[in-house]
Design a protein around this motif. Structure first.
Motif, mmCIF file in Angstrom:
data_model
loop_
_atom_site.group_PDB
_atom_site.id
_atom_site.type_symbol
_atom_site.label_atom_id
_atom_site.label_comp_id
_atom_site.label_asym_id
_atom_site.label_seq_id
_atom_site.Cartn_x
_atom_site.Cartn_y
_atom_site.Cartn_z
ATOM 1 N N ILE A 15 -48.137 -13.398 3.762
ATOM 2 C CA ILE A 15 -48.548 -14.098 2.542
ATOM 3 C C ILE A 15 -48.726 -15.591 2.796
ATOM 4 N N THR A 16 -47.860 -16.189 3.596
ATOM 5 C CA THR A 16 -47.843 -17.652 3.730
ATOM 6 C C THR A 16 -48.642 -18.211 4.910
ATOM 7 N N GLU A 17 -49.008 -17.400 5.893
ATOM 8 C CA GLU A 17 -49.636 -17.933 7.105
ATOM 9 C C GLU A 17 -50.940 -18.660 6.833
ATOM 10 N N PHE A 18 -51.741 -18.173 5.924
ATOM 11 C CA PHE A 18 -53.062 -18.759 5.738
ATOM 12 C C PHE A 18 -53.141 -19.709 4.546
ATOM 13 N N LEU A 19 -51.989 -20.110 4.054
ATOM 14 C CA LEU A 19 -51.929 -21.125 3.007
ATOM 15 C C LEU A 19 -51.477 -22.442 3.641
ATOM 16 N N PRO A 20 -51.847 -23.578 3.060
ATOM 17 C CA PRO A 20 -51.409 -24.856 3.653
ATOM 18 C C PRO A 20 -49.958 -25.183 3.291
ATOM 19 N N ILE A 21 -49.105 -24.210 3.567
ATOM 20 C CA ILE A 21 -47.653 -24.370 3.442
ATOM 21 C C ILE A 21 -47.064 -23.867 4.741
ATOM 22 N N SER A 22 -45.875 -24.244 5.050
ATOM 23 C CA SER A 22 -45.288 -23.863 6.333
ATOM 24 C C SER A 22 -44.702 -22.457 6.273
ATOM 25 N N SER A 23 -45.384 -21.507 6.925
ATOM 26 C CA SER A 23 -44.840 -20.147 6.965
ATOM 27 C C SER A 23 -43.527 -20.134 7.750
ATOM 28 N N THR A 24 -43.457 -20.913 8.813
ATOM 29 C CA THR A 24 -42.221 -20.982 9.604
ATOM 30 C C THR A 24 -41.083 -21.541 8.764
ATOM 31 N N GLY A 25 -41.353 -22.594 8.014
ATOM 32 C CA GLY A 25 -40.334 -23.182 7.156
ATOM 33 C C GLY A 25 -39.837 -22.194 6.122
ATOM 34 N N HIS A 26 -40.759 -21.464 5.514
ATOM 35 C CA HIS A 26 -40.362 -20.475 4.516
ATOM 36 C C HIS A 26 -39.573 -19.330 5.151
ATOM 37 N N LEU A 27 -39.978 -18.910 6.346
ATOM 38 C CA LEU A 27 -39.221 -17.863 7.040
ATOM 39 C C LEU A 27 -37.784 -18.322 7.305
ATOM 40 N N ILE A 28 -37.631 -19.552 7.765
ATOM 41 C CA ILE A 28 -36.297 -20.075 8.072
ATOM 42 C C ILE A 28 -35.439 -20.128 6.811
ATOM 43 N N LEU A 29 -35.997 -20.590 5.710
ATOM 44 C CA LEU A 29 -35.229 -20.667 4.465
ATOM 45 C C LEU A 29 -34.847 -19.278 3.958
ATOM 46 N N VAL A 30 -35.775 -18.327 4.023
ATOM 47 C CA VAL A 30 -35.471 -16.973 3.558
ATOM 48 C C VAL A 30 -34.461 -16.305 4.496
ATOM 49 N N GLU A 31 -34.589 -16.517 5.794
ATOM 50 C CA GLU A 31 -33.590 -15.976 6.733
ATOM 51 C C GLU A 31 -32.201 -16.513 6.379
ATOM 52 N N HIS A 32 -32.130 -17.789 6.087
ATOM 53 C CA HIS A 32 -30.855 -18.404 5.711
ATOM 54 C C HIS A 32 -30.330 -17.802 4.404
ATOM 55 N N ALA A 33 -31.216 -17.650 3.412
ATOM 56 C CA ALA A 33 -30.819 -17.090 2.120
ATOM 57 C C ALA A 33 -30.358 -15.635 2.253
ATOM 58 N N MET A 34 -30.940 -14.904 3.205
ATOM 59 C CA MET A 34 -30.560 -13.503 3.421
ATOM 60 C C MET A 34 -29.319 -13.369 4.301
ATOM 61 N N GLY A 35 -28.821 -14.506 4.803
ATOM 62 C CA GLY A 35 -27.635 -14.470 5.650
ATOM 63 C C GLY A 35 -27.910 -14.048 7.083
#
Length: 193
Positions: A15-35
């Motif tokens: 969903i996030t790779e082709f938007l001008p937002i950081s897919s890596t940043g979002h992955l890191i935050l969600v990984e953290h939120a999921m523990g």
């Protein structure tokens, strides 16, 4: 990381790779939120999962790339700054920045504010001197690549940095978005490797 967690992260990446937002940043935050811990496997997964998006770009643009060798040259020139900086700072990026929630949060926040400010201030002030990638001089391709290298900081959007850099150099929005997609090919292949 469980199979379900990896599937959810894969969906987020798609969903996030082709938007001008950081897919890596979002992955890191969600990984953290999921523990999910920030170990070597998770850091590698966070980068390697983007390989699927790169394959989609290769399939989408294969014919155009095969018919335009000068385009491949411009992509190669634009990739050089990221390659040099990435190789030089690899240990710092993977050891400290990748997986660092505070760095990601700050980069997402500052990047978002800068993108909104750029769009509001830009208005119609910048006229596009380059409506296609083929018109782009090689030196400008290198500068776009330098802008892209800011995205080595997790949370900084690779496409967002590239798009703003290209538009500041006089590229049309359509041309720089397309160039950003194409520039992702060597960038993400190198990061995954």
């Amino acid at each position: 990381m469980t199979l379900i967690e990896s599937i959810l992260l894969g969906l987020l990446e798609g969903i996030t790779e082709f938007l001008p937002i950081s897919s890596t940043g979002h992955l890191i935050l969600v990984e953290h939120a999921m523990g999910i811990g920030s170990d070597e496997f998770t850091k590698t997964f966070t980068i390697a999962i983007q390989f699927g998006a790169i394959l989609a770009i290769v399939l989408l643009y294969a014919n155009r790339l095969l018919r335009a060798p000068q385009l491949i040259g411009k992509i190669a020139v634009a990739f050089v700054p990221t390659a040099v900086i990435g190789f030089t700072l690899y240990k710092l990026i993977k050891g400290y920045l990748l997986g660092n929630v505070a760095v990601v949060a700050w980069a997402l926040g500052v990047g978002g504010v800068l993108m909104i400010a750029f769009e509001r201030l830009r208005g119609k002030q910048l006229s596009a001197a380059h409506d296609s990638i083929e018109e782009l001089p090689y030196w400008k391709a290198a500068v776009v690549g330098l802008a892209q290298s800011l995205a080595m900081i997790p949370g900084v959007s690779r496409s967002g940095a590239t798009i703003i850099g290209g538009m500041l150099l006089g590229m049309s929005r359509e041309a720089i978005v397309e160039f950003s997609f194409l520039l992702a090919i060597p960038t993400m292949l190198a990061a995954t490797g």
